[in-house]
Scaffold this motif. Structure first.
Motif, mmCIF file in Angstrom:
data_model
loop_
_atom_site.group_PDB
_atom_site.id
_atom_site.type_symbol
_atom_site.label_atom_id
_atom_site.label_comp_id
_atom_site.label_asym_id
_atom_site.label_seq_id
_atom_site.Cartn_x
_atom_site.Cartn_y
_atom_site.Cartn_z
ATOM 1 N N TYR A 9 -27.241 2.765 53.540
ATOM 2 C CA TYR A 9 -26.102 2.620 52.636
ATOM 3 C C TYR A 9 -24.817 2.581 53.450
ATOM 4 O O TYR A 9 -24.538 3.512 54.221
ATOM 5 N N GLU A 10 -24.047 1.530 53.291
ATOM 6 C CA GLU A 10 -22.680 1.550 53.811
ATOM 7 C C GLU A 10 -21.867 2.486 52.921
ATOM 8 O O GLU A 10 -22.203 2.705 51.754
ATOM 9 N N LEU A 11 -20.794 3.042 53.459
ATOM 10 C CA LEU A 11 -20.021 4.034 52.716
ATOM 11 C C LEU A 11 -19.513 3.476 51.392
ATOM 12 O O LEU A 11 -19.622 4.133 50.347
ATOM 13 N N GLU A 12 -18.967 2.264 51.423
ATOM 14 C CA GLU A 12 -18.432 1.652 50.195
ATOM 15 C C GLU A 12 -19.541 1.482 49.153
ATOM 16 O O GLU A 12 -19.333 1.704 47.952
ATOM 17 N N GLU A 13 -20.739 1.099 49.620
ATOM 18 C CA GLU A 13 -21.879 0.935 48.721
ATOM 19 C C GLU A 13 -22.282 2.279 48.122
ATOM 20 O O GLU A 13 -22.574 2.383 46.918
ATOM 21 N N ALA A 14 -22.314 3.323 48.955
ATOM 22 C CA ALA A 14 -22.691 4.650 48.480
ATOM 23 C C ALA A 14 -21.723 5.150 47.410
ATOM 24 O O ALA A 14 -22.144 5.695 46.380
ATOM 25 N N ILE A 15 -20.434 4.957 47.628
ATOM 26 C CA ILE A 15 -19.432 5.393 46.650
ATOM 27 C C ILE A 15 -19.588 4.617 45.343
ATOM 28 O O ILE A 15 -19.492 5.198 44.250
ATOM 29 N N ASP A 16 -19.865 3.330 45.437
ATOM 30 C CA ASP A 16 -20.064 2.519 44.235
ATOM 31 C C ASP A 16 -21.286 3.000 43.454
ATOM 32 O O ASP A 16 -21.242 3.105 42.220
ATOM 33 N N ILE A 17 -22.384 3.321 44.152
ATOM 34 C CA ILE A 17 -23.591 3.825 43.487
ATOM 35 C C ILE A 17 -23.293 5.145 42.785
ATOM 36 O O ILE A 17 -23.705 5.368 41.638
ATOM 37 N N ILE A 18 -22.567 6.037 43.465
ATOM 38 C CA ILE A 18 -22.230 7.335 42.880
ATOM 39 C C ILE A 18 -21.389 7.148 41.615
ATOM 40 O O ILE A 18 -21.635 7.793 40.584
ATOM 41 N N LYS A 19 -20.420 6.268 41.676
ATOM 42 C CA LYS A 19 -19.561 6.039 40.502
ATOM 43 C C LYS A 19 -20.366 5.451 39.338
ATOM 44 O O LYS A 19 -20.149 5.801 38.173
ATOM 45 N N LEU A 64 -23.250 13.537 49.451
ATOM 46 C CA LEU A 64 -21.903 13.129 49.057
ATOM 47 C C LEU A 64 -21.725 13.268 47.545
ATOM 48 O O LEU A 64 -20.691 13.765 47.071
ATOM 49 N N CYS A 65 -22.735 12.856 46.791
ATOM 50 C CA CYS A 65 -22.677 12.984 45.328
ATOM 51 C C CYS A 65 -22.605 14.460 44.930
ATOM 52 O O CYS A 65 -21.867 14.827 44.010
ATOM 53 N N HIS A 66 -23.353 15.316 45.622
ATOM 54 C CA HIS A 66 -23.350 16.758 45.375
ATOM 55 C C HIS A 66 -21.950 17.346 45.596
ATOM 56 O O HIS A 66 -21.423 18.065 44.746
ATOM 57 N N GLU A 67 -21.356 17.015 46.740
ATOM 58 C CA GLU A 67 -20.031 17.561 47.052
ATOM 59 C C GLU A 67 -18.956 17.018 46.113
ATOM 60 O O GLU A 67 -17.984 17.718 45.811
ATOM 61 N N ALA A 110 -22.180 21.844 38.480
ATOM 62 C CA ALA A 110 -21.624 20.485 38.483
ATOM 63 C C ALA A 110 -22.249 19.639 39.586
ATOM 64 O O ALA A 110 -22.518 18.441 39.400
ATOM 65 N N SER A 111 -22.495 20.235 40.744
ATOM 66 C CA SER A 111 -23.082 19.485 41.857
ATOM 67 C C SER A 111 -24.525 19.083 41.547
ATOM 68 O O SER A 111 -24.959 17.972 41.895
ATOM 69 N N LYS A 112 -25.271 19.958 40.889
ATOM 70 C CA LYS A 112 -26.656 19.636 40.524
ATOM 71 C C LYS A 112 -26.707 18.604 39.393
ATOM 72 O O LYS A 112 -27.600 17.759 39.357
ATOM 73 N N VAL A 113 -25.756 18.669 38.462
ATOM 74 C CA VAL A 113 -25.662 17.631 37.430
ATOM 75 C C VAL A 113 -25.499 16.265 38.095
ATOM 76 O O VAL A 113 -26.172 15.287 37.748
ATOM 77 N N ASN A 114 -24.602 16.196 39.070
ATOM 78 C CA ASN A 114 -24.382 14.940 39.795
ATOM 79 C C ASN A 114 -25.661 14.446 40.463
ATOM 80 O O ASN A 114 -25.995 13.262 40.404
#
Length: 321
Positions: free
Chosen positions: A83-93, A154-157, A186-190
């Motif tokens: 995962y590139e960082l931008e891709e990871a952030i997009d997946i999380i969102k 990252l999603c957890h944090e 909240a982190s586990k929900v994510n």
């Protein structure tokens, strides 16, 4: 170090007229005195899913015996996801979209204002964390390595970051810092929302198996391992309060006995396991009786995610909470 910590905390509990350190810790959090004992009792009643999972892994791996070190074997193929960082952030969102645009806006703000330190560098801490500050920002530190674990971390944090941002926005200084009991929810929900999203968008059966296997292993660590380690902690304090010598031998025997109680029906537990307690930094470096909250945090998060997925109105209750 551990004996010194046991002595200090027992002395403090006695000074404050508590019967035990656990009672003192729970009272400080305004929690019922039996919440930990009920957790242990409930987990021990439901060891069957844990044992069934390892029996499946034993069969898939073609092993005649299943040792504790075989637990790290992946159920499917080893992930090659990058995962590139931008891709990871997009997946999380995308995964967190059910939480609404105000929540996602915090992620955008964090990226725009530099709330997150993403990459490894010399002398940087290896463990990920979110710093809580009322006057500053909820600062996140991770070591993003472009793999699945980094995506999940990252999603957890981001869960801690968003929780802190909401608390800071809606609470005065004296009450904004949430209790340890709430910290992991909240982190586990994510994490659970991310897992559901990745499973729905997996590109192959192997990828889905890998994600599911990693998720189950994470749940085992949060629910079963942390409960087992909390029972170890209770035993150590009880022995110390009973004026017994808490030596390496005593602690080793206690840890191995508990490991066999939780895993022994399926997993062969060698004597070498007995020193496993020594690598748990929470025992002698951090606050006592913290670990059990990973288990309750996961349980509560599971209930929240179920309701988010089955009620359109529940998201407002969750954000308010």
């Amino acid at each position: 170090l551990y004996n010194m910590k046991l002595d200090q905390e027992i002395a403090l509990a006695h000074l404050k007229q508590y019967d035990s350190v656990l009672e003192m810790k729970l009272d400080q959090e305004l929690l019922p005195a039996d919440i930990v004992t009920k957790l242990i009792e409930t987990v021990l009643k439901h060891l069957d899913p844990l044992h069934r999972y390892y029996k499946i892994k034993k069969r898939v791996a073609g092993l005649k015996q299943y040792h504790h070190y075989d637990k790290v074997l992946p159920l499917g193929v080893i992930s090659t996801q990058h995962y590139e960082l931008e891709e990871a952030i997009d997946i999380i969102k995308q995964a967190l979209s059910v939480l609404g645009s105000p929540t996602l806006a915090y992620i955008d703000q964090a990226l725009a204002e530099g709330w997150v330190d993403f990459f490894e560098k010399p002398h940087k801490r290896k463990d990920s964390f979110t710093a809580i500050s009322y006057t500053g920002v909820p600062y996140v530190s991770v070591n993003f390595r472009h793999n699945y674990q980094s995506l999940k971390t990252l999603c957890h944090e981001f869960g801690h970051m968003i929780h802190t941002a909401y608390a800071k926005e809606h609470q005065p200084f004296v009450t904004f810092e949430y209790s340890l009991f709430l910290a992991e929810i909240a982190s586990k929900v994510n994490e659970l929302l991310l897992t559901d999203y990745l499973l729905q968008h997996s590109k192959s059966n192997d990828e889905a198996i890998y994600i599911l296997d990693q998720t189950i292993q994470g749940m085992i660590n949060s629910l079963y391992n942390q409960t087992m380690m909390t029972e170890f902690e209770i035993n150590a304090f009880q022995q110390k309060q009973g004026n017994k010598m808490v030596t390496n031998t005593v602690l080793n025997e206690t840890y191995l006995s508990l490991y066999q109680k939780y895993y022994g029906d399926t997993v062969i537990c060698e004597k070498a396991l007995e020193t496993g307690w020594e690598k748990i930094p929470h025992y002698y470096l951090y606050e006592s009786f913290y670990l059990w909250q990973y288990a309750t945090g996961l349980a509560i998060a599971g209930s929240i995610v179920y309701q988010l997925q089955h009620s359109n109105d529940f998201v407002n209750e969750y954000i308010a909470f």
